[in-house]
Write a protein that holds these residues in place. Structure first.
Motif, short mmCIF file in Angstrom:
data_model
loop_
_atom_site.label_atom_id
_atom_site.label_comp_id
_atom_site.label_asym_id
_atom_site.label_seq_id
_atom_site.Cartn_x
_atom_site.Cartn_y
_atom_site.Cartn_z
N LEU A 118 29.46 44.53 23.48
CA LEU A 118 29.35 43.41 24.35
C LEU A 118 30.08 42.36 23.85
O LEU A 118 29.99 42.05 22.55
N THR A 119 30.79 41.44 24.66
CA THR A 119 31.38 40.25 24.07
C THR A 119 30.35 39.10 23.52
O THR A 119 29.17 38.81 24.37
N HIS A 120 30.54 38.67 22.40
CA HIS A 120 29.52 38.13 21.80
C HIS A 120 30.01 36.40 21.45
O HIS A 120 29.16 35.63 21.12
N PHE A 121 31.31 36.09 21.79
CA PHE A 121 31.90 34.87 22.01
C PHE A 121 33.00 34.71 22.85
O PHE A 121 33.82 35.58 23.04
N VAL A 122 33.21 33.59 23.50
CA VAL A 122 34.42 33.47 24.31
C VAL A 122 35.05 31.99 23.93
O VAL A 122 34.11 31.08 23.89
N VAL A 218 42.32 32.61 27.64
CA VAL A 218 40.73 32.80 27.10
C VAL A 218 40.59 34.05 26.57
O VAL A 218 41.12 35.34 26.86
N GLU A 219 40.04 33.97 25.34
CA GLU A 219 39.59 35.03 24.50
C GLU A 219 38.10 35.62 24.38
O GLU A 219 37.23 34.62 24.15
N SER A 220 38.00 36.80 24.61
CA SER A 220 36.54 37.41 24.59
C SER A 220 36.56 38.05 23.34
O SER A 220 37.20 39.18 23.11
N ILE A 221 35.59 37.54 22.34
CA ILE A 221 35.26 38.14 21.29
C ILE A 221 34.41 39.26 21.29
O ILE A 221 33.29 39.04 21.62
N ALA A 222 34.74 40.45 20.64
CA ALA A 222 33.71 41.44 20.34
C ALA A 222 33.66 42.40 19.25
O ALA A 222 34.84 42.38 18.58
N LEU A 223 32.67 42.90 18.90
CA LEU A 223 32.96 44.02 17.80
C LEU A 223 33.55 45.23 18.30
O LEU A 223 33.49 45.47 19.46
N ARG A 241 22.00 42.69 22.91
CA ARG A 241 20.95 42.40 24.27
C ARG A 241 19.56 41.79 23.63
O ARG A 241 19.17 40.77 24.39
N GLU A 242 19.14 42.24 22.67
CA GLU A 242 17.99 41.85 21.99
C GLU A 242 18.11 40.39 21.58
O GLU A 242 17.38 39.41 21.68
N ILE A 272 25.71 36.68 26.23
CA ILE A 272 26.17 38.12 25.70
C ILE A 272 25.49 38.82 26.78
O ILE A 272 24.39 39.09 26.92
N SER A 273 26.38 39.62 27.68
CA SER A 273 25.91 40.18 28.75
C SER A 273 26.96 41.49 29.28
O SER A 273 26.34 42.40 29.87
N THR A 274 28.01 41.40 28.85
CA THR A 274 29.09 42.35 29.38
C THR A 274 30.01 42.89 28.48
O THR A 274 30.41 42.03 27.36
N ASP A 275 30.65 44.08 28.51
CA ASP A 275 31.80 44.60 27.66
C ASP A 275 32.98 44.83 28.66
O ASP A 275 34.00 45.27 28.18
#
Length: 277
Positions: A118-122, A218-223, A241-242, A272-275
């Motif tokens: 899931l994207t954790h930073f934009v 726009v940068e969607s940052i994720a693991l 999500r937690e 934090i809601s979507t991948d």
């Protein structure tokens, strides 16, 4: 007949090896639990996502805290391995790290190489210029020397925005930022959040630099995870999500990016809601 038996034996052994490899690959989460640790590939040079605390000499940051939460959820020890921007995906694909927590932008091109949590930073890429240059808009960077990190989306973004700019890349953002300060370039490109942190480091010298208002992409940052590791992705996404549901994610944003920090961002503009991107 002997050759046939040999061929069958070799083929059976090869099939067994391939079957074992497939099983091992498909069960990365079980492997992580078995070894009792999870190895995160991090930059370690990108404040406030992952960087060395000058006092403790330990890795700290927004993504470090997220990685620790993932390790806690799985019940294993987090281990951090510093990587260059360009080495991130190869190191993951070759199995040298289990997960990338390395300011990795989720884009369509990379979806063919890795899976994303899931994207954790934009954020978005922005440009810092030397104030004395008189540059106030992106088109003025035409034929000018612009510095950025090698192998990141910043390089792609600035080439698209100003095709005639003279792009000079460095191994990490610290080197690129230092090059700007030393006058080796007239402009410096980085993710906006990290750029604000860099600006905050300048102190009184900040008056000599300006951040242009235009965002380039726009940068969607994720693991980042190896392709097809559904069990590991499931537990990583569940952790995120937690963190979001409990309010801890917003707390981490404020800790590393919020008012009073070097980036000094007023509030979080995402959840934090979507991948998906």
């Amino acid at each position: 007949m002997g050759n046939r038996r040999t061929f069958i034996a070799v083929a059976a052994a090869l099939a067994a090896q391939l079957g074992f490899a497939a099983t091992a690959h498909a069960d990365q989460l079980a492997d992580i639990k078995k070894k009792g640790e999870i190895v995160f590939g991090v930059l370690g040079t990108d404040e406030p996502n992952s960087f060395i605390d000058p006092k403790t000499r330990e890795l700290v940051g927004y993504e470090i805290d997220i990685a620790k939460a993932v390790a806690k959820k799985i019940g294993v020890k987090p281990v951090f391995k510093q990587l260059s921007v360009a080495a991130r995906i190869p190191e993951l694909q070759q199995g040298h790290v289990d997960v990338l927590a390395a300011t990795l932008t989720h884009n369509k091109e990379r979806e063919a190489q890795v899976d994303f949590a899931l994207t954790h930073f934009v954020t978005g890429s922005k440009v810092m210029v030397r104030a004395a240059s008189g540059i106030t808009a992106l088109p003025q960077l035409a034929n000018k020397k612009v510095v950025t990190v090698r192998g990141g989306t910043q390089e792609t973004n600035i080439r698209a925005a100003v095709p005639t700019a003279n792009i000079v890349t460095f191994e990490n953002t610290q080197q690129a930022f230092q090059a700007l300060q030393q006058g080796k370039g007239i402009a410096y490109v980085n993710d906006e959040s990290s750029l604000l942190a860099d600006y905050g480091k300048l102190g009184p010298a900040a008056k000599n630099f300006t951040i242009l208002p235009t965002s380039i992409g726009v940068e969607s940052i994720a693991l980042g995870l190896r392709k097809g590791e559904k069990s590991l992705k499931g537990v990583v996404d569940a952790t995120l999500r937690e963190l979001e549901a409990s309010g801890a994610a917003n707390g981490l944003f404020n800790k590393w990016y919020g008012p009073g920090t070097r980036p000094n961002m007023a509030k979080r503009s995402f959840t934090i809601s979507t991948d998906k991107i």
